[in-house]
Design an enzyme around this catalytic site. Structure first.
Site, PDB file in Angstrom:
ATOM      1  N   ARG A 103     -16.538  12.056   6.022  1.00 30.04           N
ATOM      2  CA  ARG A 103     -17.995  11.879   6.268  1.00 30.04           C
ATOM      3  C   ARG A 103     -18.375  12.396   7.746  1.00 30.04           C
ATOM      4  O   ARG A 103     -17.885  11.913   8.506  1.00 30.04           O
ATOM      5  CB  ARG A 103     -18.729  10.686   5.805  1.00 30.04           C
ATOM      6  CG  ARG A 103     -20.021  10.456   6.268  1.00 30.04           C
ATOM      7  CD  ARG A 103     -20.581   9.184   5.858  1.00 30.04           C
ATOM      8  NE  ARG A 103     -20.726   9.285   4.212  1.00 30.04           N
ATOM      9  CZ  ARG A 103     -21.567   8.529   3.554  1.00 30.04           C
ATOM     10  NH1 ARG A 103     -22.155   7.337   4.232  1.00 30.04           N
ATOM     11  NH2 ARG A 103     -21.577   8.566   2.252  1.00 30.04           N
ATOM     12  N   HIS A 130     -23.579  16.117  -0.645  1.00 35.21           N
ATOM     13  CA  HIS A 130     -23.113  14.937  -0.882  1.00 35.21           C
ATOM     14  C   HIS A 130     -22.637  15.282  -2.539  1.00 35.21           C
ATOM     15  O   HIS A 130     -23.077  14.357  -3.375  1.00 35.21           O
ATOM     16  CB  HIS A 130     -24.090  13.891  -1.071  1.00 35.21           C
ATOM     17  CG  HIS A 130     -23.596  12.472  -0.807  1.00 35.21           C
ATOM     18  ND1 HIS A 130     -22.187  12.059  -0.883  1.00 35.21           N
ATOM     19  CD2 HIS A 130     -24.063  11.304  -0.818  1.00 35.21           C
ATOM     20  CE1 HIS A 130     -22.006  10.884  -0.708  1.00 35.21           C
ATOM     21  NE2 HIS A 130     -23.222  10.376  -0.500  1.00 35.21           N
ATOM     22  N   GLN A 133     -21.375  11.831  -4.656  1.00 35.36           N
ATOM     23  CA  GLN A 133     -22.804  11.505  -5.129  1.00 35.36           C
ATOM     24  C   GLN A 133     -23.207  11.962  -6.348  1.00 35.36           C
ATOM     25  O   GLN A 133     -23.446  11.086  -7.248  1.00 35.36           O
ATOM     26  CB  GLN A 133     -23.817  11.326  -4.120  1.00 35.36           C
ATOM     27  CG  GLN A 133     -25.043  10.594  -4.718  1.00 35.36           C
ATOM     28  CD  GLN A 133     -24.730   9.255  -4.497  1.00 35.36           C
ATOM     29  OE1 GLN A 133     -24.602   8.273  -3.703  1.00 35.36           O
ATOM     30  NE2 GLN A 133     -25.254   8.367  -5.808  1.00 35.36           N
ATOM     31  N   ASP A 221     -34.345   9.566  -2.397  1.00 31.92           N
ATOM     32  CA  ASP A 221     -33.463   9.069  -1.367  1.00 31.92           C
ATOM     33  C   ASP A 221     -34.156   8.862   0.024  1.00 31.92           C
ATOM     34  O   ASP A 221     -35.608   9.091  -0.043  1.00 31.92           O
ATOM     35  CB  ASP A 221     -32.486  10.213  -0.889  1.00 31.92           C
ATOM     36  CG  ASP A 221     -31.455   9.987  -0.139  1.00 31.92           C
ATOM     37  OD1 ASP A 221     -31.329   9.057   0.280  1.00 31.92           O
ATOM     38  OD2 ASP A 221     -30.668  10.937   0.377  1.00 31.92           O
ATOM     39  N   CYS A 261     -29.608   7.323  -4.616  1.00 31.96           N
ATOM     40  CA  CYS A 261     -28.265   7.128  -4.279  1.00 31.96           C
ATOM     41  C   CYS A 261     -28.037   5.871  -3.410  1.00 31.96           C
ATOM     42  O   CYS A 261     -26.850   5.346  -3.248  1.00 31.96           O
ATOM     43  CB  CYS A 261     -27.969   8.341  -3.403  1.00 31.96           C
ATOM     44  SG  CYS A 261     -28.797   8.858  -1.924  1.00 31.96           S
ATOM     45  N   ARG A 289     -19.778   5.384  -8.793  1.00 35.53           N
ATOM     46  CA  ARG A 289     -19.003   6.073  -7.364  1.00 35.53           C
ATOM     47  C   ARG A 289     -17.588   5.738  -7.598  1.00 35.53           C
ATOM     48  O   ARG A 289     -16.779   6.893  -7.515  1.00 35.53           O
ATOM     49  CB  ARG A 289     -19.424   5.652  -6.079  1.00 35.53           C
ATOM     50  CG  ARG A 289     -21.060   5.834  -5.790  1.00 35.53           C
ATOM     51  CD  ARG A 289     -21.067   7.381  -5.718  1.00 35.53           C
ATOM     52  NE  ARG A 289     -20.383   8.055  -4.704  1.00 35.53           N
ATOM     53  CZ  ARG A 289     -20.710   7.776  -3.270  1.00 35.53           C
ATOM     54  NH1 ARG A 289     -21.901   7.326  -2.884  1.00 35.53           N
ATOM     55  NH2 ARG A 289     -19.876   8.517  -2.521  1.00 35.53           N
TER      56      ARG A 289
HETATM   57  N1  NVA Z   1     -29.476  11.333   2.646  1.00 38.10           N
HETATM   58  C1  NVA Z   1     -28.815  10.084   3.021  1.00 38.10           C
HETATM   59  C2  NVA Z   1     -27.712   9.754   1.953  1.00 38.10           C
HETATM   60  C3  NVA Z   1     -26.926   8.414   2.248  1.00 38.10           C
HETATM   61  C4  NVA Z   1     -26.176   8.224   1.161  1.00 38.10           C
HETATM   62  C5  NVA Z   1     -28.322  10.386   4.167  1.00 38.10           C
HETATM   63  O1  NVA Z   1     -27.438  11.439   4.692  1.00 38.10           O
HETATM   64  O2  NVA Z   1     -28.244   9.608   5.221  1.00 38.10           O
HETATM   65  N1   CP Z   2     -24.694   6.813  -1.616  1.00 35.96           N
HETATM   66  C1   CP Z   2     -23.877   6.541  -0.641  1.00 35.96           C
HETATM   67  O1   CP Z   2     -23.290   7.358  -0.195  1.00 35.96           O
HETATM   68  O2   CP Z   2     -23.871   5.161   0.204  1.00 35.96           O
HETATM   69  P1   CP Z   2     -23.066   4.986   1.340  1.00 35.96           P
HETATM   70  O3   CP Z   2     -23.637   5.617   2.634  1.00 35.96           O
HETATM   71  O4   CP Z   2     -23.157   3.483   1.678  1.00 35.96           O
HETATM   72  O5   CP Z   2     -21.818   5.314   1.298  1.00 35.96           O
END
Ligand code: NVA
Ligand code: CP
Length: 307
Positions: A103, A130, A133, A221, A261, A289
């Site tokens: 990540r 993502h 997801q 989101d 998500c 997930r």
């Molecule tokens: N769009 C959000 C998704 C979190 C799972 C982010 O990037 O923070």
């Molecule tokens: N939806 C998702 O990826 O959640 P986290 O940021 O908690 O991993």
């Protein structure tokens, strides 16, 4: 299947069908308490530049379920945080582990890592995508629709990483994706063009009600994604009016499914009433997930079968 999973388009339709079937099988085995450990002796390194609840826990528990092992790595505790190069880290980790999940803030970090890694690399979220997801969400929808062809998903809010992965998935599933965003937070034109060139059906709107009309799925989101914090005030202003509330739900199909998500900010992108209401399937999404990523891990880290 390709070596890495950096974007949903790294899969073809056959891969998606196989992964969803595998995920459903793995989900049943787990529910029945039957052990299935095809990844015994295999390790997954997980590098998190950003916070995570679902991705971290589902990958770690997924590896344990499959008989393998996952290592949580914080770049600040690694030599990466003191300037060791990504390509050197990638080459070294590949000498120890059978796969790496990352990540990262920048998508290019994950691409560079994958270029130098001889073991599979999985994108656990970047600024652009993502894919884990959306793969899991496809499982959640396939549990409810016999076919996703023609299913209409309205994305309400930020044209962000999760939105991009939905747009790019359209050609793979046959779903129609209607995005409603304030003009300055629309998904990038290049992503929309890439999806359309592959045969995806994507429309871009400004008015949430226009995208939501007759939608089978409403998806939203957070308005301030990880890394967007400096723009917080401007974003909260721009997204006023983009809340998924009961009025918007009433514009959609009567059986509309509401997805998010997570993490959610109740009162911003979604109301408490809607996320807790009868249309919401967000907890199933979160659970899936685990099952979808286990299917992915078996395919990428397991013994390669002839395809
Ligand atoms: N769009 C959000 C998704 C979190 C799972 C982010 O990037 O923070
Ligand atoms: N939806 C998702 O990826 O959640 P986290 O940021 O908690 O991993």
């Amino acid at each position: 299947m390709k070596k890495d999973f950096l974007s949903i388009v790294d899969l073809d339709e056959g891969d998606v069908d196989r992964l969803i079937a595998d995920a459903m099988r793995l989900k049943s085995l787990r529910a029945e308490g039957i052990r299935h450990e095809p990844l015994r002796g295999r390790s997954l390194a997980m590098i998190f530049e950003k916070a995570s609840t679902r991705t971290r826990v589902s990958f770690e528990v997924g590896m344990t379920d499959l008989g393998g092992h996952a290592l949580f790595l914080n770049p600040q505790d690694m030599q990466l945080g003191r300037g060791e190069e990504i390509r050197d880290t990638a080459r070294v980790l590949a000498r120890y582990v059978h796969g790496v999940m990352i990540r990262a803030y920048r998508h290019s970090t994950i691409e560079e890592f994958a270029r130098h890694s001889s073991v599979p690399v999985i994108n656990g979220l970047s600024d652009r995508m993502h894919p884990c997801q959306v793969l899991s969400d496809i499982l959640t929808l396939r549990e409810r629709f016999a076919s996703l062809r023609g299913v209409r998903l309205a994305w309400i809010g930020d044209g962000n990483n999760v939105c991009n992965s939905w747009i790019l998935s359209s050609a793979l599933t046959g779903m129609e994706i209607a995005v409603a965003s304030p003009p300055e937070y629309r998904p990038k034109a290049a992503i929309v063009e890439q999806a359309r060139a592959a045969g995806g059906r994507v429309s871009i709107h400004t008015e949430p009600a226009e995208a939501a009309r007759d939608a089978d799925v409403l998806y939203t989101d957070i308005w301030v994604s990880m890394g967007d914090e400096p723009e917080r005030a401007a974003r909260l202003r721009a997204f006023a009016g983009y809340t998924v509330d009961s009025r918007l739900v009433a514009q959609a199909s009567p059986d509309v499914l509401v997805m998010h998500c997570l993490p959610a900010h109740r009162g911003q992108e979604i109301t408490d009433e809607v996320i807790e209401g009868p249309h919401s399937i967000v907890w199933d999404q979160a659970e899936n997930r685990l099952h979808a990523q286990k299917a992915l891990l078996v395919r990428l880290l397991g013994e390669r079968e002839e395809e």
